[in-house]
Scaffold this motif. Structure first.
Motif, PDB file in Angstrom:
ATOM      1  N   VAL A 164      40.042 111.224  27.974  1.00  0.00           N
ATOM      2  CA  VAL A 164      40.362 110.496  29.201  1.00  0.00           C
ATOM      3  C   VAL A 164      41.837 110.724  29.503  1.00  0.00           C
ATOM      4  CG1 VAL A 164      40.554 108.172  30.207  1.00  0.00           C
ATOM      5  CG2 VAL A 164      38.646 108.710  28.704  1.00  0.00           C
ATOM      6  N   THR A 165      42.157 110.853  30.785  1.00  0.00           N
ATOM      7  CA  THR A 165      43.546 110.932  31.203  1.00  0.00           C
ATOM      8  C   THR A 165      43.741 109.967  32.375  1.00  0.00           C
ATOM      9  OG1 THR A 165      45.332 112.445  31.819  1.00  0.00           O
ATOM     10  CG2 THR A 165      43.194 112.853  32.812  1.00  0.00           C
ATOM     11  N   GLY A 166      44.961 109.554  32.601  1.00  0.00           N
ATOM     12  CA  GLY A 166      45.219 108.582  33.653  1.00  0.00           C
ATOM     13  C   GLY A 166      45.439 109.240  34.996  1.00  0.00           C
ATOM     14  N   PRO A 167      45.456 108.462  36.031  1.00  0.00           N
ATOM     15  CA  PRO A 167      45.162 107.026  36.023  1.00  0.00           C
ATOM     16  C   PRO A 167      43.654 106.759  36.009  1.00  0.00           C
ATOM     17  CG  PRO A 167      45.716 107.735  38.246  1.00  0.00           C
ATOM     18  CD  PRO A 167      45.871 108.949  37.360  1.00  0.00           C
ATOM     19  N   ILE A 168      43.309 105.589  35.504  1.00  0.00           N
ATOM     20  CA  ILE A 168      41.916 105.125  35.472  1.00  0.00           C
ATOM     21  C   ILE A 168      41.891 103.712  36.049  1.00  0.00           C
ATOM     22  CG2 ILE A 168      40.040 104.285  33.971  1.00  0.00           C
ATOM     23  CD1 ILE A 168      39.937 107.179  33.764  1.00  0.00           C
ATOM     24  N   THR A 169      40.946 103.459  36.944  1.00  0.00           N
ATOM     25  CA  THR A 169      40.703 102.112  37.441  1.00  0.00           C
ATOM     26  C   THR A 169      39.230 101.808  37.224  1.00  0.00           C
ATOM     27  OG1 THR A 169      42.414 102.353  39.121  1.00  0.00           O
ATOM     28  CG2 THR A 169      40.817 100.566  39.427  1.00  0.00           C
ATOM     29  N   ALA A 170      38.965 100.796  36.387  1.00  0.00           N
ATOM     30  CA  ALA A 170      37.586 100.419  36.052  1.00  0.00           C
ATOM     31  C   ALA A 170      37.543  98.902  35.918  1.00  0.00           C
ATOM     32  CB  ALA A 170      37.159 101.103  34.755  1.00  0.00           C
ATOM     33  N   THR A 171      37.317  98.220  37.023  1.00  0.00           N
ATOM     34  CA  THR A 171      37.455  96.758  37.041  1.00  0.00           C
ATOM     35  C   THR A 171      36.139  96.006  37.225  1.00  0.00           C
ATOM     36  OG1 THR A 171      37.918  96.824  39.413  1.00  0.00           O
ATOM     37  CG2 THR A 171      39.819  96.890  37.925  1.00  0.00           C
ATOM     38  N   GLN A 172      35.009  96.687  36.971  1.00  0.00           N
ATOM     39  CA  GLN A 172      33.718  96.065  37.271  1.00  0.00           C
ATOM     40  C   GLN A 172      32.819  95.920  36.044  1.00  0.00           C
ATOM     41  OE1 GLN A 172      31.823  98.106  40.534  1.00  0.00           O
ATOM     42  NE2 GLN A 172      33.771  98.512  41.511  1.00  0.00           N
ATOM     43  N   GLY A 173      33.396  95.705  34.867  1.00  0.00           N
ATOM     44  CA  GLY A 173      32.567  95.592  33.670  1.00  0.00           C
ATOM     45  C   GLY A 173      32.235  96.956  33.115  1.00  0.00           C
ATOM     46  N   THR A 174      33.246  97.635  32.603  1.00  0.00           N
ATOM     47  CA  THR A 174      33.132  99.022  32.166  1.00  0.00           C
ATOM     48  C   THR A 174      33.504  99.152  30.700  1.00  0.00           C
ATOM     49  OG1 THR A 174      33.780  99.740  34.379  1.00  0.00           O
ATOM     50  CG2 THR A 174      33.964 101.364  32.629  1.00  0.00           C
ATOM     51  N   MET A 175      32.760  99.986  29.965  1.00  0.00           N
ATOM     52  CA  MET A 175      33.161 100.343  28.612  1.00  0.00           C
ATOM     53  C   MET A 175      33.216 101.857  28.510  1.00  0.00           C
ATOM     54  SD  MET A 175      31.738  99.562  24.779  1.00  0.00           S
ATOM     55  CE  MET A 175      30.674 100.985  24.576  1.00  0.00           C
ATOM     56  N   LEU A 176      34.326 102.358  27.962  1.00  0.00           N
ATOM     57  CA  LEU A 176      34.473 103.775  27.693  1.00  0.00           C
ATOM     58  C   LEU A 176      34.138 104.004  26.231  1.00  0.00           C
ATOM     59  CD1 LEU A 176      37.942 104.472  29.380  1.00  0.00           C
ATOM     60  CD2 LEU A 176      35.662 104.558  30.417  1.00  0.00           C
ATOM     61  N   TYR A 177      33.134 104.832  25.965  1.00  0.00           N
ATOM     62  CA  TYR A 177      32.838 105.248  24.600  1.00  0.00           C
ATOM     63  C   TYR A 177      33.368 106.663  24.468  1.00  0.00           C
ATOM     64  CZ  TYR A 177      30.530 106.511  20.291  1.00  0.00           C
ATOM     65  OH  TYR A 177      30.286 106.925  19.008  1.00  0.00           O
ATOM     66  N   ILE A 178      34.425 106.832  23.676  1.00  0.00           N
ATOM     67  CA  ILE A 178      35.077 108.120  23.525  1.00  0.00           C
ATOM     68  C   ILE A 178      34.478 108.809  22.293  1.00  0.00           C
ATOM     69  CG2 ILE A 178      37.273 109.347  23.387  1.00  0.00           C
ATOM     70  CD1 ILE A 178      37.236 107.467  25.777  1.00  0.00           C
ATOM     71  N   ASN A 179      33.497 109.674  22.507  1.00  0.00           N
ATOM     72  CA  ASN A 179      32.864 110.381  21.398  1.00  0.00           C
ATOM     73  C   ASN A 179      33.811 111.435  20.820  1.00  0.00           C
ATOM     74  OD1 ASN A 179      30.562 111.037  19.697  1.00  0.00           O
ATOM     75  ND2 ASN A 179      30.486 112.936  20.854  1.00  0.00           N
ATOM     76  N   THR A 180      34.411 112.249  21.689  1.00  0.00           N
ATOM     77  CA  THR A 180      35.404 113.240  21.264  1.00  0.00           C
ATOM     78  C   THR A 180      36.574 113.179  22.225  1.00  0.00           C
ATOM     79  OG1 THR A 180      34.473 115.036  22.601  1.00  0.00           O
ATOM     80  CG2 THR A 180      33.639 114.802  20.336  1.00  0.00           C
ATOM     81  N   GLY A 181      37.735 113.589  21.722  1.00  0.00           N
ATOM     82  CA  GLY A 181      38.936 113.583  22.544  1.00  0.00           C
ATOM     83  C   GLY A 181      39.637 112.246  22.463  1.00  0.00           C
ATOM     84  N   GLY A 182      40.805 112.199  23.078  1.00  0.00           N
ATOM     85  CA  GLY A 182      41.618 110.993  23.058  1.00  0.00           C
ATOM     86  C   GLY A 182      41.874 110.473  24.454  1.00  0.00           C
ATOM     87  N   ILE A 183      42.963 109.737  24.577  1.00  0.00           N
ATOM     88  CA  ILE A 183      43.380 109.178  25.858  1.00  0.00           C
ATOM     89  C   ILE A 183      44.843 109.558  26.046  1.00  0.00           C
ATOM     90  CG2 ILE A 183      43.708 107.082  27.218  1.00  0.00           C
ATOM     91  CD1 ILE A 183      41.538 105.769  25.430  1.00  0.00           C
ATOM     92  N   ALA A 184      45.179 110.148  27.184  1.00  0.00           N
ATOM     93  CA  ALA A 184      46.555 110.553  27.463  1.00  0.00           C
ATOM     94  C   ALA A 184      47.031 109.894  28.742  1.00  0.00           C
ATOM     95  CB  ALA A 184      46.650 112.073  27.575  1.00  0.00           C
ATOM     96  N   LEU A 185      48.047 109.051  28.618  1.00  0.00           N
ATOM     97  CA  LEU A 185      48.677 108.414  29.769  1.00  0.00           C
ATOM     98  C   LEU A 185      50.146 108.816  29.754  1.00  0.00           C
ATOM     99  CD1 LEU A 185      47.209 104.805  29.361  1.00  0.00           C
ATOM    100  CD2 LEU A 185      46.331 106.655  30.792  1.00  0.00           C
TER     101      LEU A 185
END
Length: 177
Positions: free
Chosen positions: A59-80
């Protein structure tokens, strides 16, 4: 610090959805399976609808998820980086209630926050085998942070507003085994 058991050890990893995440006519990603290799090697980014996003490639930014969201990160990371903001509101019911980000338990990738990036998160950030690196002037907010390693450099801040949802021993840092 003394170790405590993993507070989310009994929460099962989700099954990979049979549907592929696609963008609707408004550019909002719909819940489902997202594979960066099938999307021009681009990590997931943008506005996300409600539900489970099962992600390969990070995942990379920006991310907007305000409606009841779950990110399941199987592979990779998060870069902001820079001014990237990850705004996420977790599901309010079900098995994953209160969990915003859940990385596969064998995913050793990193959540990197640099510059003036930020996380606006009311839920749990769970990267059991992963790490978090916070540099610059960033502040990370969530109700619980479970990582293998946390590194905070410079004038960065790492704020966790524990809400008591998952059993823990309060406002302290613990080694979780």
């Amino acid at each position: 610090s003394p170790s405590i058991p993993d507070p989310l050890a009994n929460v099962p990893a989700p099954e990979q959805p049979g549907i592929t995440s696609v963008q609707d006519a408004n550019g909002v990603w719909q819940a489902g399976y997202y594979d960066s290799k099938k999307n021009k090697n681009q990590p997931l980014s943008g506005t996300l609808g409600s539900g489970l996003f099962w992600i390969d490639g990070g995942v990379t930014g920006p991310i907007t998820a305000t409606q009841g969201t779950m990110l399941y990160i199987n592979t990779g990371g998060i870069a902001l980086k820079g001014g990237d903001v990850l705004t996420i509101t977790p599901p309010t019911s079900g098995v994953y209630q209160g969990i915003s980000i859940f990385a596969a338990r064998d995913n050793t990738s990193q959540l990197t926050m640099g510059g003036t990036s930020d996380i606006n998160n009311t839920g749990v950030l769970y990267m059991y085998a992963g790490s978090i690196l916070v540099v610059g002037n960033t502040t990370s907010v969530g109700s619980m942070l479970v990582v293998d390693t946390a590194t905070v450099k410079g004038s960065a801040e790492l704020t966790v507003n524990y809400n008591g949802q998952f059993p823990s021993q309060g406002y302290r840092i613990f080694l979780v085994q």
